[in-house]
Design a protein around this motif. Structure first.
Motif, PDB file in Angstrom:
ATOM      1  N   LYS A 120       7.997   1.862 -11.076  1.00 22.49           N
ATOM      2  CA  LYS A 120       8.590   3.203 -10.965  1.00 22.49           C
ATOM      3  C   LYS A 120       7.964   4.225 -11.912  1.00 22.49           C
ATOM      4  O   LYS A 120       7.779   5.390 -11.523  1.00 22.49           O
ATOM      5  N   PRO A 121       7.630   3.864 -13.161  1.00 26.77           N
ATOM      6  CA  PRO A 121       7.064   4.872 -14.064  1.00 26.77           C
ATOM      7  C   PRO A 121       5.742   5.482 -13.581  1.00 26.77           C
ATOM      8  O   PRO A 121       5.304   6.499 -14.130  1.00 26.77           O
ATOM      9  N   PHE A 122       5.119   4.864 -12.563  1.00 29.00           N
ATOM     10  CA  PHE A 122       3.807   5.321 -12.117  1.00 29.00           C
ATOM     11  C   PHE A 122       3.848   6.053 -10.775  1.00 29.00           C
ATOM     12  O   PHE A 122       2.803   6.436 -10.243  1.00 29.00           O
ATOM     13  N   HIS A 123       5.050   6.275 -10.235  1.00 30.97           N
ATOM     14  CA  HIS A 123       5.147   6.918  -8.928  1.00 30.97           C
ATOM     15  C   HIS A 123       4.534   8.321  -8.924  1.00 30.97           C
ATOM     16  O   HIS A 123       3.892   8.727  -7.956  1.00 30.97           O
ATOM     17  N   ASP A 124       4.723   9.068 -10.004  1.00 29.27           N
ATOM     18  CA  ASP A 124       4.189  10.440 -10.055  1.00 29.27           C
ATOM     19  C   ASP A 124       2.681  10.464 -10.284  1.00 29.27           C
ATOM     20  O   ASP A 124       2.065  11.532 -10.198  1.00 29.27           O
ATOM     21  N   GLU A 130       0.821  -1.210   0.000  1.00 30.16           N
ATOM     22  CA  GLU A 130       0.000   0.000   0.000  1.00 30.16           C
ATOM     23  C   GLU A 130       0.856   1.263   0.000  1.00 30.16           C
ATOM     24  O   GLU A 130       0.482   2.284   0.555  1.00 30.16           O
ATOM     25  N   ARG A 131       2.023   1.173  -0.613  1.00 33.11           N
ATOM     26  CA  ARG A 131       2.907   2.343  -0.714  1.00 33.11           C
ATOM     27  C   ARG A 131       3.747   2.227  -1.971  1.00 33.11           C
ATOM     28  O   ARG A 131       3.792   1.166  -2.609  1.00 33.11           O
ATOM     29  N   LYS A 132       4.422   3.322  -2.311  1.00 38.22           N
ATOM     30  CA  LYS A 132       5.324   3.286  -3.445  1.00 38.22           C
ATOM     31  C   LYS A 132       6.538   2.418  -3.102  1.00 38.22           C
ATOM     32  O   LYS A 132       7.087   2.521  -2.007  1.00 38.22           O
ATOM     33  N   CYS A 133       6.937   1.585  -4.039  1.00 35.62           N
ATOM     34  CA  CYS A 133       8.082   0.697  -3.845  1.00 35.62           C
ATOM     35  C   CYS A 133       9.214   1.199  -4.742  1.00 35.62           C
ATOM     36  O   CYS A 133       9.071   1.218  -5.973  1.00 35.62           O
ATOM     37  N   ALA A 134      10.317   1.601  -4.141  1.00 34.54           N
ATOM     38  CA  ALA A 134      11.374   2.329  -4.848  1.00 34.54           C
ATOM     39  C   ALA A 134      11.857   1.634  -6.113  1.00 34.54           C
ATOM     40  O   ALA A 134      12.089   2.279  -7.137  1.00 34.54           O
ATOM     41  N   GLU A 135      11.998   0.298  -6.067  1.00 36.95           N
ATOM     42  CA  GLU A 135      12.519  -0.426  -7.223  1.00 36.95           C
ATOM     43  C   GLU A 135      11.490  -1.361  -7.858  1.00 36.95           C
ATOM     44  O   GLU A 135      11.839  -2.175  -8.715  1.00 36.95           O
ATOM     45  N   GLY A 136      10.237  -1.266  -7.443  1.00 39.88           N
ATOM     46  CA  GLY A 136       9.195  -2.091  -8.031  1.00 39.88           C
ATOM     47  C   GLY A 136       8.621  -3.087  -7.045  1.00 39.88           C
ATOM     48  O   GLY A 136       8.939  -3.073  -5.848  1.00 39.88           O
ATOM     49  N   ILE A 137       7.752  -3.958  -7.534  1.00 36.38           N
ATOM     50  CA  ILE A 137       7.111  -4.998  -6.727  1.00 36.38           C
ATOM     51  C   ILE A 137       7.523  -6.355  -7.279  1.00 36.38           C
ATOM     52  O   ILE A 137       7.448  -6.591  -8.492  1.00 36.38           O
TER      53      ILE A 137
END
Length: 341
Positions: free
Chosen positions: A242-246, A177-184
């Protein structure tokens, strides 16, 4: 002479292997010869790796490795999972790309595959296990699961939020339920006890079982109904979020959804169709080959990443699965489970 997948020297040695290799992506499309055999298209999008004999039916009477001309893997088996999508706040969807795992970063997405006799962290794989046979196939997971209780029927279908590219814990049952710096990373571990008779079953699962007590990692005994201990097959898939963090939603809710609409993560699942030549799998399980560190001295020849990447298959289902879509292919929308608003 056609390339042969893993050439194993027939050596009598006392210890066993922990086999780990990567498979580049063969094709991404709506085909599923286990759950929707012969149906073109199948219900939802999958990403498939392995031999290029993959097709909508995968007739168990056919010679899987004999019909393949190349593989994006190290055997002609086929391994596949659903595909992950990002759901934008405006309701549209975009497919999440994949990354090669660890030292396989130059691979064209795909999966990392393990065949284990004992726990992955145990360097000496000492247990004797039985290889699968031609015609064998299996499935794990429940595409209808939307609660923790439903997901709990299946052990070790997990997610890891990659704070670094080598992060491997904690493992979660639901989407992070959070942004994952290098992906999932998703990890999918199949059951390890076989009934010793059936190469498949109507649900593609009941011919396999978990240990009667304990776990595979704790060397739990197999039940009497499924007495044959097999290697544990595990997939690791790295999703590049990562491309979807913003674009992360303001309410903080997880924005990722499986290609069949599950936005909880509880319906994680995977399919496997055996395609090793002859007794090649049993031979490699019977030599002390640990990952790729000392495999060559036992006659194990691994295919290069360039050759894996070169083996691809054209999609037979012609539809857009990569653009910004108003609905998921197959007409699915995100489902957050019984408590969703």
């Amino acid at each position: 002479m056609r390339w042969n997948q893993l050439l194993i020297a027939a050596l009598a040695v006392p210890s066993n292997a922990l086999v780990r290799f990567h498979c580049s992506q063969l094709v991404t499309q709506r085909l599923d010869p286990l759950v929707n055999p012969g149906q073109t298209p199948s219900s939802h999008v999958h990403q498939i790796v392995g031999g290029d004999s993959f097709n909508a039916t995968m007739d168990p009477a056919k010679d899987v490795p004999g019909e393949a001309t190349c593989t994006s893997c190290h055997s002609f088996s086929n391994y596949w999972t659903a595909v992950l999508y990002f759901r934008h706040q405006n309701g549209s969807y975009k497919r999440v790309p994949q990354l090669g795992n660890n030292q396989f970063r130059t691979a064209n997405g795909g999966l990392t595959i393990y065949y284990m006799q004992d726990a992955i962290y145990q360097p000496n794989q000492t247990s004797k296990v039985t290889a699968f046979q031609p015609g064998f196939r299996m499935f794990i997971g429940d595409v209808a699961a939307r609660t923790l209780e439903q997901a709990g029927k299946f052990r070790q279908l997990t997610y890891t939020c990659l704070d670094t590219f080598v992060t491997r814990s904690p493992e979660l049952i639901a989407f992070p339920e959070r942004k994952c710096a290098e992906g999932i990373m998703t990890s999918l571990r199949f059951p390890t006890c076989w009934d010793g008779k059936n190469l498949d079953s109507p649900d593609h699962a009941s011919h396999m079982s978990y240990p009667e007590t304990g776990t595979f990692e704790s060397s739990g005994p197999c039940p009497a109904t499924h007495p044959v201990r097999t290697a544990q097959v595990m997939y690791e898939v790295v999703w590049d979020t990562k491309p979807f963090h913003d674009l992360w939603p303001a309410d903080g809710r997880n924005p990722f959804v499986w290609s069949f609409g599950d936005a909880t993560g509880y319906a994680n699942h995977a399919d496997y169709v055996f395609g090793w030549k002859g007794d090649a799998l049993q031979k490699i399980l019977d030599v002390p080959c640990h990952f790729a560190t000392n495999c060559s001295e036992y006659g194990v020849k691994m295919q290069s990443i360039d050759k894996m990447n070169a083996c691809t298959q054209k999609a037979v289902v012609k539809e857009d699965i990569d653009g910004w879509l108003q609905e998921l292919p197959g007409g699915f929308q995100a489902s957050y489970g019984p408590t969703s608003a």
